[in-house]
Scaffold this motif. Structure first.
Motif, PDB file in Angstrom:
ATOM      1  N   PRO A 145       0.805  -1.235   0.000  1.00 22.39           N
ATOM      2  CA  PRO A 145       0.000   0.000   0.000  1.00 22.39           C
ATOM      3  C   PRO A 145       0.829   1.272   0.000  1.00 22.39           C
ATOM      4  N   LYS A 146       2.052   1.221   0.540  1.00 22.72           N
ATOM      5  CA  LYS A 146       2.878   2.425   0.635  1.00 22.72           C
ATOM      6  C   LYS A 146       3.932   2.510  -0.473  1.00 22.72           C
ATOM      7  N   ALA A 147       3.838   1.627  -1.454  1.00 26.85           N
ATOM      8  CA  ALA A 147       4.796   1.685  -2.564  1.00 26.85           C
ATOM      9  C   ALA A 147       4.634   2.995  -3.329  1.00 26.85           C
ATOM     10  N   PRO A 148       5.706   3.559  -3.853  1.00 28.54           N
ATOM     11  CA  PRO A 148       5.574   4.767  -4.678  1.00 28.54           C
ATOM     12  C   PRO A 148       4.659   4.496  -5.865  1.00 28.54           C
ATOM     13  N   GLN A 149       3.772   5.446  -6.141  1.00 32.02           N
ATOM     14  CA  GLN A 149       2.860   5.303  -7.267  1.00 32.02           C
ATOM     15  C   GLN A 149       3.521   5.776  -8.559  1.00 32.02           C
ATOM     16  N   ASP A 150       3.137   5.152  -9.651  1.00 34.90           N
ATOM     17  CA  ASP A 150       3.596   5.568 -10.967  1.00 34.90           C
ATOM     18  C   ASP A 150       3.303   7.067 -11.119  1.00 34.90           C
ATOM     19  N   PRO A 151       4.333   7.896 -11.316  1.00 36.25           N
ATOM     20  CA  PRO A 151       4.099   9.343 -11.364  1.00 36.25           C
ATOM     21  C   PRO A 151       3.454   9.829 -12.657  1.00 36.25           C
ATOM     22  N   VAL A 167      13.929  -2.080 -20.399  1.00 33.44           N
ATOM     23  CA  VAL A 167      13.428  -3.075 -19.448  1.00 33.44           C
ATOM     24  C   VAL A 167      14.609  -3.699 -18.735  1.00 33.44           C
ATOM     25  N   LEU A 168      14.365  -4.174 -17.529  1.00 37.70           N
ATOM     26  CA  LEU A 168      15.414  -4.812 -16.734  1.00 37.70           C
ATOM     27  C   LEU A 168      15.062  -6.262 -16.470  1.00 37.70           C
ATOM     28  N   HIS A 169      16.029  -7.125 -16.685  1.00 40.62           N
ATOM     29  CA  HIS A 169      15.904  -8.547 -16.355  1.00 40.62           C
ATOM     30  C   HIS A 169      16.548  -8.766 -14.999  1.00 40.62           C
ATOM     31  N   VAL A 170      15.749  -9.220 -14.045  1.00 38.16           N
ATOM     32  CA  VAL A 170      16.250  -9.482 -12.701  1.00 38.16           C
ATOM     33  C   VAL A 170      16.816 -10.898 -12.667  1.00 38.16           C
ATOM     34  N   LYS A 171      18.138 -11.007 -12.604  1.00 39.22           N
ATOM     35  CA  LYS A 171      18.784 -12.318 -12.656  1.00 39.22           C
ATOM     36  C   LYS A 171      18.891 -12.981 -11.289  1.00 39.22           C
ATOM     37  N   GLN A 172      18.733 -12.187 -10.242  1.00 39.69           N
ATOM     38  CA  GLN A 172      18.797 -12.682  -8.874  1.00 39.69           C
ATOM     39  C   GLN A 172      17.953 -11.745  -8.033  1.00 39.69           C
ATOM     40  N   ASP A 173      17.292 -12.245  -7.001  1.00 38.38           N
ATOM     41  CA  ASP A 173      16.441 -11.395  -6.172  1.00 38.38           C
ATOM     42  C   ASP A 173      17.180 -10.118  -5.777  1.00 38.38           C
ATOM     43  N   ILE A 174      16.507  -8.974  -5.946  1.00 34.13           N
ATOM     44  CA  ILE A 174      17.127  -7.692  -5.627  1.00 34.13           C
ATOM     45  C   ILE A 174      16.206  -6.870  -4.734  1.00 34.13           C
ATOM     46  N   ALA A 175      16.791  -5.904  -4.035  1.00 38.55           N
ATOM     47  CA  ALA A 175      16.036  -5.037  -3.139  1.00 38.55           C
ATOM     48  C   ALA A 175      15.274  -3.980  -3.931  1.00 38.55           C
ATOM     49  N   VAL A 176      14.093  -3.626  -3.432  1.00 42.80           N
ATOM     50  CA  VAL A 176      13.283  -2.552  -4.007  1.00 42.80           C
ATOM     51  C   VAL A 176      13.193  -1.447  -2.962  1.00 42.80           C
ATOM     52  N   TYR A 177      13.531  -0.239  -3.369  1.00 43.04           N
ATOM     53  CA  TYR A 177      13.633   0.897  -2.461  1.00 43.04           C
ATOM     54  C   TYR A 177      12.496   1.891  -2.703  1.00 43.04           C
ATOM     55  N   GLU A 178      12.145   2.624  -1.645  1.00 43.96           N
ATOM     56  CA  GLU A 178      11.137   3.671  -1.777  1.00 43.96           C
ATOM     57  C   GLU A 178      11.644   4.823  -2.627  1.00 43.96           C
ATOM     58  N   GLY A 188       8.855   1.030  -7.722  1.00 45.19           N
ATOM     59  CA  GLY A 188       9.942   1.047  -6.754  1.00 45.19           C
ATOM     60  C   GLY A 188      11.245   1.319  -7.468  1.00 45.19           C
ATOM     61  N   TRP A 189      12.259   1.626  -6.694  1.00 47.92           N
ATOM     62  CA  TRP A 189      13.579   1.925  -7.245  1.00 47.92           C
ATOM     63  C   TRP A 189      14.520   0.743  -7.015  1.00 47.92           C
ATOM     64  N   VAL A 190      15.276   0.394  -8.031  1.00 50.42           N
ATOM     65  CA  VAL A 190      16.257  -0.680  -7.929  1.00 50.42           C
ATOM     66  C   VAL A 190      17.592  -0.177  -8.464  1.00 50.42           C
ATOM     67  N   ARG A 191      18.639  -0.825  -8.035  1.00 52.64           N
ATOM     68  CA  ARG A 191      19.966  -0.477  -8.534  1.00 52.64           C
ATOM     69  C   ARG A 191      20.224  -1.224  -9.839  1.00 52.64           C
ATOM     70  N   THR A 192      20.856  -0.546 -10.764  1.00 56.58           N
ATOM     71  CA  THR A 192      21.129  -1.145 -12.073  1.00 56.58           C
ATOM     72  C   THR A 192      22.564  -1.623 -12.198  1.00 56.58           C
ATOM     73  N   ASP A 193      23.348  -1.523 -11.114  1.00 56.32           N
ATOM     74  CA  ASP A 193      24.740  -1.964 -11.172  1.00 56.32           C
ATOM     75  C   ASP A 193      24.925  -3.287 -10.449  1.00 56.32           C
ATOM     76  N   GLY A 194      23.832  -4.019 -10.272  1.00 55.40           N
ATOM     77  CA  GLY A 194      23.902  -5.306  -9.593  1.00 55.40           C
ATOM     78  C   GLY A 194      23.433  -6.433 -10.476  1.00 55.40           C
ATOM     79  N   GLN A 195      22.569  -7.291  -9.934  1.00 55.96           N
ATOM     80  CA  GLN A 195      22.142  -8.493 -10.632  1.00 55.96           C
ATOM     81  C   GLN A 195      20.963  -8.228 -11.573  1.00 55.96           C
ATOM     82  N   VAL A 196      21.167  -7.299 -12.495  1.00 50.22           N
ATOM     83  CA  VAL A 196      20.151  -7.008 -13.494  1.00 50.22           C
ATOM     84  C   VAL A 196      20.803  -6.916 -14.866  1.00 50.22           C
TER      85      VAL A 196
END
Length: 269
Positions: A65-71, A81-92, A136-144
């Motif tokens: 419910p508190k996830a950032p909404q599509d602006p 598009v990003l392919h998530v190759k390993q579980d990654i964190a999603v940030y506010e 949500g925000w994810v890092r693009t310098d990791g497992q993506v």
């Protein structure tokens, strides 16, 4: 049971996703009612990864419910598009609090999500979870893995028309069926989350679940009320508002849609 089959991952690799084990999904059509790993990880990111197992997975079954909404729910994207190759964190926010983890698979399909904004090494992506428009925000310098889909799907709900575009040019257009007045197709931008082979009712050979849910049904057919693109055996439904929220498409439209990359943007207007 419902068994996943493959759609095409984005352009960069031009591979096909192979068939996978059976999964169950209560979509609203059932029952007839390159990027390398980061050279270094900062302490905050390392802590986020350590806490990853404690975070709820951002899947079609989840609700944040508190996830950032599509602006900008009606805006176009550049197709990244990003392919998530390993579980990654999603940030506010970039460098903000972690509120979920984005798993490497969705309904036994590899996870591909569309990028709607970028800020340095951070990308804001659409999530397949409730509420509709969750991001949500994810890092693009990791497992993506970063790629681009040249396609997008535009559904004009009021006109009951679906158009597939490649690099902005229409390559197919059809009259389709949409949600009934008491179970409307939700609006906003979403994406092709997965492809599933229907093996129970066989009303559609392939079902394409989207990263969006019914605003009428909190659950449906044992699942979370996921909206999908799918075929229908009776062509009289095309041009009608009679579904439980899904978009019903003709067979030739479905054949094209199943070739689109996972993560491809879908506009429900």
């Amino acid at each position: 049971m419902i068994r996943k089959t493959g759609t095409r991952p984005p352009d960069r690799a031009d591979r096909r996703v192979r068939a996978a084990p059976a999964v169950v999904l209560g979509v609203l059509c059932l029952a007839l009612t390159g990027c390398a790993s980061a050279p270094s990880i900062d302490p905050a990111h390392a802590m986020a990864r350590a806490d990853l197992g404690m975070q709820a997975p951002a899947t079609t079954f989840a609700d944040f419910p508190k996830a950032p909404q599509d602006p900008a729910p009606n805006a176009e994207t550049d197709g990244v598009v990003l392919h998530v190759k390993q579980d990654i964190a999603v940030y506010e926010t970039p460098n903000g609090a972690v509120f979920a983890r984005l798993p490497a698979t969705q309904l036994d399909n590899p996870t591909w999500v569309p990028v709607i904004a970028e800020r340095g090494r951070w990308a804001q992506v659409l999530l397949p979870s409730r509420p509709n428009g969750a991001s949500g925000w994810v890092r693009t310098d990791g497992q993506v893995e970063r790629a681009r889909s040249p396609y997008d799907v535009d559904v004009d709900i009021d006109a009951r028309r679906l158009r597939v575009r490649k690099d902005g040019a229409a390559i197919g257009e059809w009259v389709v069926g949409v949600g009934a007045p008491d179970s409307p197709t939700p609006r906003g931008r979403t994406f092709i989350m997965a492809a599933i082979e229907e093996t129970v009712t066989r009303f559609s050979p392939i079902i394409l679940p989207l990263g969006v849910h019914s605003e009428t049904f909190s659950t449906y057919g044992g699942g979370p009320g996921t909206v999908a693109l799918h075929g229908w055996p009776d062509p009289s439904v095309f041009g009608q508002a009679s579904s439980d929220g899904c978009v019903r498409v003709p067979n030739d439209a479905l054949r094209l849609l199943t070739t689109l990359p996972l993560g491809t943007l879908v506009h429900l207007r």
